[in-house]
Design a protein around this motif. Structure first.
Motif, short mmCIF file in Angstrom:
data_model
loop_
_atom_site.label_atom_id
_atom_site.label_comp_id
_atom_site.label_asym_id
_atom_site.label_seq_id
_atom_site.Cartn_x
_atom_site.Cartn_y
_atom_site.Cartn_z
N THR A 115 -45.23 -17.62 -17.23
CA THR A 115 -45.92 -16.94 -18.32
C THR A 115 -45.58 -17.63 -19.63
O THR A 115 -44.45 -17.55 -20.12
N ALA A 116 -46.56 -18.35 -20.19
CA ALA A 116 -46.34 -19.05 -21.45
C ALA A 116 -46.10 -18.04 -22.57
O ALA A 116 -46.75 -17.00 -22.63
N THR A 117 -45.17 -18.36 -23.46
CA THR A 117 -44.80 -17.45 -24.53
C THR A 117 -44.28 -18.26 -25.70
O THR A 117 -44.31 -19.49 -25.69
N MET A 118 -43.78 -17.60 -26.73
CA MET A 118 -43.16 -18.31 -27.85
C MET A 118 -42.01 -19.15 -27.32
O MET A 118 -41.12 -18.65 -26.65
N ARG A 119 -42.04 -20.43 -27.65
CA ARG A 119 -41.04 -21.35 -27.09
C ARG A 119 -40.42 -22.19 -28.20
O ARG A 119 -41.11 -22.73 -29.06
N VAL A 120 -39.10 -22.31 -28.14
CA VAL A 120 -38.34 -23.18 -29.04
C VAL A 120 -37.70 -24.27 -28.20
O VAL A 120 -37.03 -23.99 -27.20
N ARG A 121 -37.90 -25.52 -28.59
CA ARG A 121 -37.28 -26.63 -27.88
C ARG A 121 -35.88 -26.84 -28.45
O ARG A 121 -35.69 -26.92 -29.65
N THR A 122 -34.92 -26.96 -27.55
CA THR A 122 -33.52 -27.12 -27.93
C THR A 122 -33.04 -28.52 -27.57
O THR A 122 -33.82 -29.35 -27.12
N ALA A 123 -31.74 -28.76 -27.73
CA ALA A 123 -31.21 -30.08 -27.43
C ALA A 123 -31.29 -30.40 -25.94
O ALA A 123 -31.51 -31.54 -25.55
N LYS A 124 -31.12 -29.37 -25.09
CA LYS A 124 -31.10 -29.60 -23.64
C LYS A 124 -32.37 -29.14 -22.94
O LYS A 124 -32.75 -29.70 -21.92
N GLY A 125 -32.99 -28.10 -23.46
CA GLY A 125 -34.15 -27.52 -22.76
C GLY A 125 -35.01 -26.70 -23.69
O GLY A 125 -35.53 -27.22 -24.68
N THR A 126 -35.15 -25.40 -23.37
CA THR A 126 -36.03 -24.54 -24.15
C THR A 126 -35.47 -23.12 -24.24
O THR A 126 -34.68 -22.69 -23.40
N HIS A 127 -35.90 -22.41 -25.28
CA HIS A 127 -35.71 -20.97 -25.39
C HIS A 127 -37.09 -20.33 -25.33
O HIS A 127 -37.95 -20.61 -26.18
N ASP A 128 -37.32 -19.48 -24.35
CA ASP A 128 -38.57 -18.73 -24.25
C ASP A 128 -38.32 -17.29 -24.71
O ASP A 128 -37.46 -16.60 -24.16
N TYR A 129 -39.08 -16.85 -25.72
CA TYR A 129 -38.93 -15.52 -26.30
C TYR A 129 -39.94 -14.57 -25.64
O TYR A 129 -41.15 -14.81 -25.69
N TYR A 130 -39.43 -13.48 -25.03
CA TYR A 130 -40.28 -12.49 -24.39
C TYR A 130 -39.96 -11.10 -24.93
O TYR A 130 -38.82 -10.81 -25.33
N TRP A 131 -40.96 -10.22 -24.91
CA TRP A 131 -40.72 -8.80 -25.13
C TRP A 131 -40.49 -8.12 -23.80
O TRP A 131 -41.06 -8.53 -22.78
N THR A 132 -39.66 -7.09 -23.81
CA THR A 132 -39.47 -6.25 -22.63
C THR A 132 -39.68 -4.80 -23.05
O THR A 132 -39.47 -4.45 -24.21
N PRO A 133 -40.12 -3.93 -22.15
CA PRO A 133 -40.34 -2.53 -22.51
C PRO A 133 -39.09 -1.92 -23.16
O PRO A 133 -37.96 -2.28 -22.84
N ALA A 134 -39.32 -0.97 -24.07
CA ALA A 134 -38.24 -0.40 -24.86
C ALA A 134 -37.14 0.22 -24.01
O ALA A 134 -35.96 0.23 -24.42
N ASP A 135 -37.47 0.74 -22.85
CA ASP A 135 -36.47 1.41 -22.02
C ASP A 135 -35.79 0.47 -21.03
O ASP A 135 -35.00 0.90 -20.19
N THR A 136 -36.08 -0.82 -21.09
CA THR A 136 -35.46 -1.78 -20.19
C THR A 136 -34.05 -2.10 -20.66
O THR A 136 -33.84 -2.44 -21.82
N LYS A 137 -33.09 -2.00 -19.77
CA LYS A 137 -31.70 -2.28 -20.10
C LYS A 137 -31.31 -3.65 -19.55
O LYS A 137 -31.19 -3.84 -18.34
N LEU A 138 -31.16 -4.60 -20.45
CA LEU A 138 -30.77 -5.95 -20.05
C LEU A 138 -29.58 -6.40 -20.89
O LEU A 138 -29.38 -5.95 -22.02
#
Length: 288
Positions: A115-138
């Motif tokens: 699932t393509a999403t907001m992505r930041v390229r880092t020195a080694k790989g990537t950071h993918d930014y996702y939303w999760t439902p408000a009641d999800t505990k992670l």
């Protein structure tokens, strides 16, 4: 791809879109600007990643405050993941891939498209930014992905270094597509992350606490009694003390690093994060 040329530009871009930002250490500084009781700025070797403020209390989405923090100052940009909210109170999840294509490969292994999403390229790989439902505990645990995904995740009381920042190698954190907002995390990913973390196998530790000396077992218990928000700090402190005492009788013949790693995994830290913290403590001890 768009490159945020400065940390100020990156911080303003993020704040204007509701992300909570804070200043972090910059590798261009003579000494690490990181703060925290367990962090020794004078001997820090992991530059550009430590919060320069108590990030869980000091963060903002106010562009004026972001300007004051980052204008003409050598600071990297941190995002306090746990304070960011999206549609209907959604919470932020950042998937940190240690190599390009890691999350795509993991999705494919589950028979799912990435699932393509907001992505930041880092020195080694990537950071993918996702939303999760408000009641999800992670948190930062990988659940059933542990050992099957080359990277980590950040959620809850956690942070990531973000766009406009400079890695110690000189690589700039880059936003891949400024028009791509965070999407909701796919169900397969949420399900995998929420599966209970398996406890380390009894034979995995070469030094179970019951076989360890008095002081060492105390340090291991200190790590094992950590709460979700202080696991990494407790691991770092215990590792520093353990390596300082490595020549004492309680520690003789013991694989201290392996024992600390097993304790860290037992409280839910990812293997990558735990190994990095233990290595940092070892280097700190040797630098003294």
């Amino acid at each position: 791809m768009i490159t945020q040329q400065t940390s100020l530009e990156g911080a303003l871009w993020l704040a204007s879109r509701g992300f909570e930002v804070f200043p972090a250490d910059h590798p261009g500084l003579a000494q690490c600007a990181g703060v925290g009781r367990s962090h020794d700025a004078a001997t820090c070797t992991d530059r550009g990643k430590h919060p320069a403020v108590p990030f869980s209390k000091v963060h903002t989405r106010d562009e004026r405050q972001a300007f004051r923090w980052f204008d003409n100052q050598l600071r990297n940009v941190g995002v306090f993941v746990g304070a960011c909210t999206g549609p209907d109170g959604a919470r932020l999840l950042v998937v940190d891939s240690d190599r390009p294509g890691a999350i795509e490969d993991t999705a494919a292994a589950h028979g799912e498209p990435h699932t393509a999403t907001m992505r930041v390229r880092t020195a080694k790989g990537t950071h993918d930014y996702y939303w999760t439902p408000a009641d999800t505990k992670l948190g930062n645990g990988l659940g059933s992905l542990r050992g099957k995904f080359d990277g980590d995740v950040r959620a809850g009381n956690a942070y990531v270094i973000s766009i406009g920042s400079i890695h110690a190698t000189g690589v700039v954190y880059e936003l891949e597509d400024p028009d791509q907002p965070p999407e909701f995390a796919p169900p397969w990913l949420l399900a995998a992350l929420q599966q209970p973390v398996q406890q380390p196998r009894p034979t995995a530790s070469p030094m179970p606490p019951k076989q360890a000396g008095g002081r060492l077992v105390g340090l291991l218990r200190f790590v094992l009694s950590s709460s979700n928000g202080d696991r990494n700090n407790r691991l770092y402190w215990a590792a520093c003390r353990a390596f300082e005492c490595a020549d004492e009788a309680d520690f003789a013949g013991r694989d201290v690093a392996s024992a600390l790693l097993d304790a860290a995994l037992g409280v839910g830290l990812s293997e990558g994060e735990a190994r990095q913290t233990i290595t940092s403590a070892y280097r700190t001890g040797n630098a003294r």
